[in-house]
Write an enzyme that holds these catalytic residues in place. Structure first.
Site: not given
Length: 519
Positions: A112-114
């Site tokens: 999800f950090k992308d």
């Protein structure tokens, strides 16, 4: 829109300044002067918008057009999300009649950090390019030394967002032996000359403390122009608010026939360690997104769950001996390592708002000053004593918008197995499983009109050991066939670049940065 530190002070920064500065000089985190309200017609106008279109709308509420025009915002969003494998960027997957999974792992590093870090990397490049274009011929170009800590996914996402960027060096600290083999390989096999992986013998909290200490070192910070990629950076939180809006609209389109959105309550369940992902939901709600309480799902490192029970924000549980084996730092090693965190950095932002809600003062400025002073005293007490207890009124304010649940490893494994063996044969990573287990527990007490969206924070292939352990003995499961993406084939065998630091010492990390940072 201007930004100020949670710990007070007269400084008011532009969006650009807040993004490039990262952590405030007084140790606080930057927050907007106000939380903007949604435009009157947002529900009808935004209903069929793409992720890129929603990004432009949401971000423009927090960024002055004099800083970044709508056309420039669109260009940044298009560039950032063109790297995602799914056309929706963050698709909503239906598990059963009342449970959905928001899949946030379709970016370059399958986490999800992308979503935030692809955008943040492009913002860094955009701001530096614009600043350097304004310089006179012969002037030294501005550069940025990005320093971050990771418990697994932030590191690879930041590296993929910043690899090869002009005038940027990136140093990512990770706790040695405490990230999954796939996560470590994703980081250390990136061989771009501006990327530096630093393996620290310690915990994630040790790495995070080193990063904060570096930012608070005014002389070192000024020399190297430090930039933040951890969720202390406001741009990270802002970017993540977008998928709450996208999922809200996609949820409406998947409601059963005859069921209206006005007749249901939408509950988001978020597995979280550093509190950034769920804080984005809090901002979305305060902007006007009509959702119910946000549910915090933690693993055995349950400082957040304990806060909502007792009002005590403390590294070590002062009342109950849980019986788990812990290391000297107090961090419990679990199957969901990205959540193996004692102190959640972004919780400071929420504490500021809770303090503000209960602050005395005749004017808004008085209340803000009082909130910052209170917050500063709480953070000092946490640092000195390892704990702080908030007043009952503050705890009740927190309970108005949040619930919290703790999930241990056996339940995590059982949840992975039960969802794979269900009709949908869904394979969840252990962090998503923590969220699913918490959601199931909450569903038992929810009203009949409550629907749930569980945030899926990582692809299951990043946690081979936990998923394989959960599904051991299942004749229908084949990891390579059912889970492993083609991008991961051969990853563990690639050449690696990593710098070992034998203890959690800020001076040793300084030496690494001095040695490798670009002038």
């Amino acid at each position: 829109m201007k930004y100020f530190s949670t710990r007070g002070g007269a400084d008011r920064l532009s969006f650009e300044e807040a993004v490039l500065t990262g952590l405030a000089p007084n140790g606080g985190l930057y927050i907007p002067e106000r939380i903007p309200s949604l435009p009157e017609n947002w529900q009808t106008k935004w209903k069929n918008y793409s992720f890129v279109e929603l990004s432009v709308e949401v971000l423009s509420l927090y960024i002055s057009p004099e800083e970044i025009s709508r056309e420039e915002l669109r260009g940044l969003a298009e560039k950032s999300y063109s790297t995602f494998r799914h056309p929706d960027v963050a698709p909503l997957h239906k598990l059963d009649e009342k449970t959905f999974v928001l899949e946030l792992f379709h970016g370059p590093t399958f986490a999800f950090k992308d979503v935030a870090l692809q955008l943040l990397g492009n913002l860094f490049e955009f701001f530096l390019s614009r600043r350097n274009a304004r310089k006179a011929e012969g002037e030294t170009p501005e550069s940025l030394t990005v320093v971050g800590a990771t418990s697994g996914d932030t590191g690879s996402a930041a590296i993929y967002g910043l690899r090869g960027k002009a005038n940027v060096s990136i140093f990512i600290l990770h706790p040695k032996g405490r990230v999954s083999p796939i996560q470590e390989a994703q980081m250390t096999t990136v061989t771009d000359s501006n990327v530096h992986n630093v393996s620290v013998k310690g915990t994630f909290d040790d790495c995070q403390d080193i990063v904060k200490t570096l930012f608070n070192d005014k002389e070192f910070n000024a020399k190297h122009h430090l930039g933040a990629v951890n969720s202390i950076n406001w741009a990270r939180i802002l970017a993540q608010t977008v998928y709450y809006f996208l999922s809200y609209f996609h949820f409406q389109s998947q409601l059963p026939a005859g069921v209206s959105a006005e007749d249901v309550e939408l509950q988001y369940v978020v597995p979280t360690g550093n509190f950034g992902d769920i804080l984005a939901g809090y901002y979305a709600k305060k902007m006007g997104l009509p959702i119910g309480k946000l549910a915090v799902a933690t693993n055995a490192n349950d400082i957040l769950a304990r806060f909502w029970t007792s009002g005590k924000y403390e590294k070590v549980d002062s009342e109950v001996a849980l019986g788990q084996t812990v290391d000297a730092s107090g961090v419990k090693e679990t199957l969901s390592p990205a959540m193996d965190i004692l102190v959640s950095s972004n919780f400071e932002r929420l504490l500021w708002y809770l303090s503000y809600e209960n602050a005395a003062g005749e004017t808004d400025a008085d209340k803000r000053a009082a909130a910052s002073a209170t917050l500063d005293s709480w953070m000092t007490k946490l640092k000195v004593d390892g704990r702080v207890e908030v007043p009952v009124a503050v705890l009740e304010s927190a309970r108005a918008d949040f619930l919290a649940e703790r999930v241990h490893d056996p339940e995590t494994l059982a949840t992975i197995k039960s969802h794979f063996e269900a009709a949908t044969s869904y394979v969840a990573d252990p962090h998503t499983a923590v969220g699913l287990a918490a959601a199931k527990r909450l569903a038992a007490t929810n009203g009949p009109n409550v629907y749930q969206i569980v945030l899926s924070t990582a692809h299951p292939a990043k946690f081979l050991e936990a998923v394989s352990r959960a599904l051991e003995g299942s004749s229908s499961f084949n990891f390579e066939r059912d889970v492993l993406p083609s991008e991961f084939h051969g990853l563990l065998d690639k050449e690696r670049r990593v710098i070992d630091v034998e203890k959690a010492d800020v001076d040793l990390v300084k030496e690494v940065i001095e040695r490798f940072a670009k002038d």
